[in-house]
Design a protein around this motif. Structure first.
Motif, PDB file in Angstrom:
ATOM      1  N   ILE A 478       0.837  -1.191   0.000  1.00 40.77           N
ATOM      2  CA  ILE A 478       0.000   0.000   0.000  1.00 40.77           C
ATOM      3  C   ILE A 478       0.875   1.244   0.000  1.00 40.77           C
ATOM      4  N   ASN A 479       2.045   1.125   0.589  1.00 38.54           N
ATOM      5  CA  ASN A 479       2.969   2.257   0.583  1.00 38.54           C
ATOM      6  C   ASN A 479       3.342   2.647  -0.833  1.00 38.54           C
ATOM      7  N   PRO A 531     -12.170   5.320  -5.890  1.00 40.95           N
ATOM      8  CA  PRO A 531     -10.807   5.760  -6.220  1.00 40.95           C
ATOM      9  C   PRO A 531      -9.886   4.548  -6.276  1.00 40.95           C
ATOM     10  N   TYR A 537      -6.568  -1.120  -2.012  1.00 40.72           N
ATOM     11  CA  TYR A 537      -6.511  -1.503  -0.604  1.00 40.72           C
ATOM     12  C   TYR A 537      -7.514  -2.596  -0.300  1.00 40.72           C
ATOM     13  N   ILE A 567     -19.545   2.626   0.719  1.00 37.58           N
ATOM     14  CA  ILE A 567     -20.348   3.502  -0.110  1.00 37.58           C
ATOM     15  C   ILE A 567     -21.272   2.754  -1.061  1.00 37.58           C
ATOM     16  N   ARG A 584      -9.880  -6.408  10.878  1.00 35.92           N
ATOM     17  CA  ARG A 584      -8.833  -5.550  10.343  1.00 35.92           C
ATOM     18  C   ARG A 584      -7.586  -5.629  11.193  1.00 35.92           C
ATOM     19  N   ARG A 588      -3.961  -6.869  10.017  1.00 35.29           N
ATOM     20  CA  ARG A 588      -2.735  -6.094  10.117  1.00 35.29           C
ATOM     21  C   ARG A 588      -1.705  -6.797  10.936  1.00 35.29           C
ATOM     22  N   LEU A 591      -0.079  -9.014   8.807  1.00 33.55           N
ATOM     23  CA  LEU A 591       0.834  -8.302   7.935  1.00 33.55           C
ATOM     24  C   LEU A 591       2.181  -8.121   8.599  1.00 33.55           C
TER      25      LEU A 591
ATOM     26  N   LEU B 139      -3.941  11.287   2.523  1.00 38.29           N
ATOM     27  CA  LEU B 139      -4.867  10.320   1.931  1.00 38.29           C
ATOM     28  C   LEU B 139      -6.199  10.976   1.623  1.00 38.29           C
ATOM     29  N   VAL B 143      -7.947  11.048  -2.036  1.00 36.65           N
ATOM     30  CA  VAL B 143      -9.014  10.089  -2.259  1.00 36.65           C
ATOM     31  C   VAL B 143     -10.366  10.767  -2.424  1.00 36.65           C
ATOM     32  N   ASN B 146     -15.687  10.892  -0.630  1.00 34.48           N
ATOM     33  CA  ASN B 146     -16.679   9.827  -0.494  1.00 34.48           C
ATOM     34  C   ASN B 146     -16.310   8.749   0.496  1.00 34.48           C
ATOM     35  N   ILE B 147     -15.048   8.712   0.895  1.00 31.31           N
ATOM     36  CA  ILE B 147     -14.619   7.606   1.727  1.00 31.31           C
ATOM     37  C   ILE B 147     -14.716   7.997   3.188  1.00 31.31           C
ATOM     38  N   SER B 148     -15.147   7.028   3.985  1.00 30.45           N
ATOM     39  CA  SER B 148     -15.347   7.346   5.400  1.00 30.45           C
ATOM     40  C   SER B 148     -14.015   7.471   6.113  1.00 30.45           C
ATOM     41  N   GLU B 150     -13.164   6.106   8.854  1.00 33.32           N
ATOM     42  CA  GLU B 150     -12.648   4.835   9.392  1.00 33.32           C
ATOM     43  C   GLU B 150     -11.844   4.086   8.352  1.00 33.32           C
ATOM     44  N   GLN B 151     -12.380   4.091   7.137  1.00 38.56           N
ATOM     45  CA  GLN B 151     -11.658   3.371   6.089  1.00 38.56           C
ATOM     46  C   GLN B 151     -10.300   3.984   5.857  1.00 38.56           C
ATOM     47  N   LEU B 152     -10.300   5.315   5.781  1.00 39.55           N
ATOM     48  CA  LEU B 152      -9.015   5.965   5.588  1.00 39.55           C
ATOM     49  C   LEU B 152      -8.096   5.670   6.753  1.00 39.55           C
ATOM     50  N   SER B 154      -8.022   2.997   8.524  1.00 29.61           N
ATOM     51  CA  SER B 154      -7.417   1.665   8.452  1.00 29.61           C
ATOM     52  C   SER B 154      -6.354   1.606   7.370  1.00 29.61           C
ATOM     53  N   ILE B 155      -6.561   2.357   6.291  1.00 32.59           N
ATOM     54  CA  ILE B 155      -5.503   2.396   5.273  1.00 32.59           C
ATOM     55  C   ILE B 155      -4.253   3.025   5.855  1.00 32.59           C
ATOM     56  N   ASP B 157      -3.379   3.157   8.933  1.00 33.77           N
ATOM     57  CA  ASP B 157      -2.755   2.232   9.884  1.00 33.77           C
ATOM     58  C   ASP B 157      -1.935   1.183   9.178  1.00 33.77           C
ATOM     59  N   ARG B 158      -2.512   0.648   8.146  1.00 33.71           N
ATOM     60  CA  ARG B 158      -1.784  -0.398   7.438  1.00 33.71           C
ATOM     61  C   ARG B 158      -0.522   0.138   6.790  1.00 33.71           C
ATOM     62  N   THR B 159      -0.628   1.324   6.237  1.00 39.49           N
ATOM     63  CA  THR B 159       0.553   1.918   5.620  1.00 39.49           C
ATOM     64  C   THR B 159       1.669   2.064   6.634  1.00 39.49           C
TER      65      THR B 159
END
Lengths: 742, 196
Positions: A478-479, A531, A537, A567, A584, A588, A591, B139, B143, B146-148, B150-152, B154-155, B157-159
């Motif tokens: 993802i990075n 997007p 992701y 959405i 999640r 992770r 991961l 992010l 992005v 439209n994205i919530s 929480e989703q961002l 978690s992204i 966090d993962r990053t």
């Protein structure tokens, strides 16, 4: 290649010669259908005993022979990989040609006529799967970044090769002692144009196994694909000219125009079919099972249509695959994607095997006319012209490139210019009126043998010797995605500041156009608004989640597909928020332990499982990350009694119970037995879709784990394999998720 | 504008900029005319509004960040020197090979300076770490709406988890280099080809 040239060889059909089985044939059963009368007369005339067991070979002859050939080819392939040392030293293509030679010899000994690689069979059946596989999985970014260089090599390089070789061979033929004074310039040029093109099949077969760095790979490979247009035009041009005998300026001009028509027309036809396929896939949500067929059929139609108009079929296929891929993959289900991928790889693998075997057989069969000087000169000239061409062109190209091509790169590009079956088929297509046909064929076969055997075998040690950069293994991260997108925006912005409309500006414009207009039409449901980053992701998490469900780390009461998208309204069972968070976190956590490198791009035909070295995950780091994760999990976990949930903020956690789940050692290791070093081609890896586990071991590096680990790994692998490959009758209905690209 | 450009930029200045940034003479004059065309107030400096008037930056998700990158700490105006200094980061990679002078500072377009530039675009508060919030901001910009959250989240966090190696829940410069390394070399150099 043009089918119009194939009309000349209309007499040749699918000629598969039987292997002369002695058969006891009774009256073929199907012939007597509907003719009751004759049947009755038969019975009244000669009262034979009713045949309990009869052999009717003619009935099944054609399919039987085809199946037998394919089976033979695949058994050979199987055999090679059981011999460990052999496939390390000798590339598969060489072995297959040798097998072909043996089989051809065998057939000849029996007294039958060995079948020759029929051009129609080759161009219509054997070549398209390979090209489609290559085009569908073409790595777009490296390709578009280097497209200028690739085009220069493909067009100018091939032209240079053709004329250089044709010219010098003509000069050679003028020498009295050679005894070939009957060969005129146009015939030589025709020969030059046939033998000058780098062959995608051979390049793929050899480069698959050497894992060269991406730049060189895409240069050679892209060149081999794009030079088809040049080859088509040159071949047809010289064929026409050599019939007429004279060339005018108008003809040359028309030739140039023809080149543009052929290439751009091919691309256009491919793009049209690609959009059609994408549009069709928008509506397939209720008939998931036939989705892969659309992809295959539209692509094949694109190929055939462009062949019909004498355009470049290869470019049409590539264009079709490239255009339809992003949209189709947003629409189709996970299983359809897997099906497409594996079918393509399977077909292209079979095709390639058959092609090489037939090359061997055809060598034994074909009429040969040997002329030492001509043949040897051809081989030498091939090498020389290739090297000169690459060096010269690189010199010019490097002035325009940012990342320059080093000497090593140039060497591999030059050395990797292999000739293959396309050259042979084109030569075979030459009508018999060419007096030199046999000589040409012999020379072509010699060149092919030389490039495939000598260059193919030595390229791997040379790559090692020269320490050429190898392919960088990287898993989808993802990075990387974020930074790539970030930099794209940044550079577009800076181009705007400078007032310059460059590469990034136009790319951005294309993207915006794509988002606002095209995606709306071609992507089903509401997905088109998604997007790319989110899509990426989501797919990554989905992959991981599926893998974890299969391996039992996530409780199996969860639905096997997990929606991270809020959405879109979707009709799949929703997981409660808390559960989702929990999942999640676990993902992770997984991961953290999952730093294994993985091949991210699957454009290689022999998508194989690379048993890379494991990362040395130090115990300390592992513990720290576990603590971190525990801290977060403690906020969200509600139920599980068997999991220790420390109070928030407390860092001391128990490791014993967690060790079962998270420690690297007790992960079910998925372990493949490999009889040979890592680059075993054709081991189509089921693991491709899922990140590998950290404790993967390679046989050759010496087992560092213990036997029980491996055993557990075997079991898990089988379970995993079964789950991933078995469609299951009920699962199709639920599987609505559009799938991911790898 | 053309004649204005050449008269207002003195030769000595061009030489200085050349030495500092490595741009060629023609590139400098060309960029100077661009500078003056952007400079609506005609006072020799650019303000943030001047940048925002550029249409490509207006629609660019990272437009604000890019504009900020041109302005040194706390200032609202940037002169031509500063303008060029920022743009020098985008020239092809030069790692001070030709100029072995140990006293001379590293050229602006060296690998580490490019990476530092990119890093600073993420790291607004200049604490040499990309925190989760800073990542979230970036992010969110890329992005859309439209994205919530929480989703961002978690992204993000993962990053961080992917990149983070010392466990401080943020991405330091070294970690950033390791993860985004190879990309930057390829991409960052391409732009200059067009700046001739």
């Amino acid at each position: 290649m043009s089918v119009h040239a194939l009309r000349k060889s209309a007499s040749s059909s699918f000629v598969f010669v039987g292997i002369g089985l002695p058969i006891e044939a009774s009256a073929p059963a199907y012939q007597s259908h509907g003719t009751e009368g004759s049947h009755l007369t038969n019975i009244t005339n000669t009262k034979k005993a009713f045949p309990v067991l009869a052999v009717n070979y003619e009935h099944v002859r054609k399919p039987f022979e085809i199946a037998l050939w394919i089976l033979l080819a695949l058994l050979m392939k199987l055999g090679f990989h059981l011999i460990p040392r052999l496939s390390a030293v000798v590339p598969e293509s060489c072995l297959l040609i040798v097998v072909g030679l043996l089989v051809g010899g065998l057939i000849k000994v029996i007294g039958e006529e060995p079948p020759v690689l029929d051009s129609q069979l080759f161009f219509l059946c054997l070549l398209p799967p390979i090209i489609l596989d290559a085009g569908y999985f073409l790595p777009i970014r490296p390709f578009t970044e280097n497209v200028g260089t690739i085009l220069v090599f493909a067009v100018i390089g091939t032209l240079w090769n053709a004329f250089f070789m044709g010219g010098l061979l003509y000069a050679l033929c003028q020498i009295e002692s050679v005894g070939l004074s009957g060969v005129d310039l146009l015939a030589c040029l025709l020969f030059g144009s046939i033998v000058s093109a780098v062959d995608p099949v051979a390049v793929l077969a050899v480069f698959e196994e050497i894992h060269i760095n991406e730049l060189v790979h895409i240069l050679v490979f892209g060149e081999s694909l794009l030079n088809d247009a040049v080859t088509v035009v040159l071949y047809n041009l010289f064929e026409e000219f050599s019939k007429v005998g004279t060339v005018t300026v108008l003809d040359v001009f028309l030739g140039v125009v023809c080149f543009f028509v052929v290439s751009l027309g091919g691309v256009l036809v491919g793009a049209i079919y690609g959009f059609l396929a994408a549009f069709t896939s928008r509506f397939t949500s209720h008939t998931r099972v036939i989705e892969p067929l659309f992809v295959f059929l539209y692509s094949y139609m694109a190929y055939l249509s462009s062949e019909m108009f004498h355009l470049s079929g290869i470019m049409a296929l590539i264009a079709c695959g490239v255009v339809m891929r992003p949209y189709v993959e947003a629409n189709i289900s996970h299983k359809s994607y897997t099906t497409i991928k594996y079918f393509l790889k399977m077909w292209s693998s079979v095709s390639e095997t058959l092609i090489f075997i037939f090359l061997g057989v055809s060598t034994v069969a074909g009429p040969h006319a040997w002329n030492w000087t001509f043949v040897i000169t051809t081989v030498i000239l091939c090498l020389v012209s290739r090297v000169l061409g690459v060096i010269g062109l690189t010199f010019i190209i490097n002035k325009f490139r940012i990342v320059k091509l080093t000497k090593k790169d140039q060497f591999i590009v030059a050395y990797g210019g292999l000739r293959g079956a396309i050259a042979f088929s084109l030569g075979y297509l030459l009508s018999n009126s060419h007096q030199m046909r046999n000589l040409f064929l012999t020379a072509i076969i010699t060149v092919i043998f030389f490039t495939v055997f000598v260059q193919g075998m030595t390229i791997r040690p040379l790559v090692e010797l020269l320490a050429v950069k190898k392919k960088k293994e990287s898993k989808p991260s993802i990075n990387e995605e974020i930074h790539t997108e970030f930099l794209d925006h940044l550079l577009t912005g800076v181009e705007g500041v400078c007032g310059h409309y460059g590469h990034y500006h136009w790319k951005e414009k294309l993207n915006r156009f794509n988002k606002t207009y095209v995606k709306r039409w071609l992507i089903a449901g509401e997905n088109f608004k998604e997007p790319e980053l989110i899509a990426f992701y989501r797919k990554m998490e989905l992959k991981q989640a599926i893998m974890m469900v299969e391996s039992g780390q996530l409780p199996s009461v969860l639905p096997s597909t997990i929606s991270m998208q809020n959405i879109q309204p979707r009709a799949i069972p929703r997981v409660s928020k808390k559960r989702e968070e929990e999942i999640r976190r676990i993902l992770r956590a997984n991961l953290q332990n999952n730093k294994q490198k993985m091949r991210s791009r699957s454009y290689s035909r022999h998508t194989l499982f690379d048993a890379d070295e494991e990362d040395n995950v130090s115990e300390v780091r592992l513990r720290k990350t576990k603590m971190e994760m525990e801290r977060r999990m403690s906020h969200y976990l509600t139920v599980p009694a068997n999991r220790e949930s420390p109070r928030p903020g407390v860092r001391r956690v128990r490791f014993e119970s967690d060790n079962q789940v998270f420690s690297a050692d007790s992960f079910p290791t998925v372990h493949f037995e490999q009889p040979s070093p890592p680059s075993t081609p054709d081991a189509v890896s089921l693991e491709e879709e899922v990140p590998k586990r950290p404790s993967l071991r390679a046989d050759i590096e010496g087992p560092r784990g213990n036997a029980s680990d491996n055993h557990q790994g075997e079991l898990d692998y089988q379970r995993l394999a079964r789950c991933l490959s078995d469609p299951g009758p009920n699962k199709d209905k639920e599987d609505d998720d559009p799938f991911m690209s790898c | 504008m053309g004649s204005r450009a050449s008269t207002l930029l003195r030769e000595e200045e061009i030489e200085e900029i050349k030495k500092e940034t490595g741009f060629s003479h023609s590139q400098i004059t060309r960029l100077y005319s661009r500078f003056t065309s952007l400079d609506k107030g005609e006072n020799g400096t650019l303000s943030r509004e001047d940048f925002q008037r550029i249409p490509e930056l207006a629609i660019n998700p990272l437009g604000d960040r890019i504009i900020n990158a041109f302005f040194p700490e706390g200032e609202d105006q940037v002169n031509f020197r500063g303008f060029m200094r920022t743009l020098a980061h985008f020239r092809p990679i030069e790692d001070n090979e030709k100029n072995k002078d140990p006293i001379a500072s590293e050229p602006l377009n060296s690998r580490s300076n490019k990476l530092l530039f990119a890093f600073r675009l993420y790291d607004l508060d200049r604490d040499d770490k990309i925190s989760r919030d800073e990542l979230l901001q970036v992010l969110r910009m890329m992005v859309g709406v439209n994205i919530s959250d929480e989703q961002l989240g978690s992204i993000a966090d993962r990053t961080i988890q992917e990149a983070d190696q010392n466990g401080d829940n943020s991405i330091s410069f070294n970690e950033f280099i390791k993860v985004g390394n190879f990309l930057i070399f390829c991409i960052f150099g391409n732009m200059n080809y067009y700046l001739t």
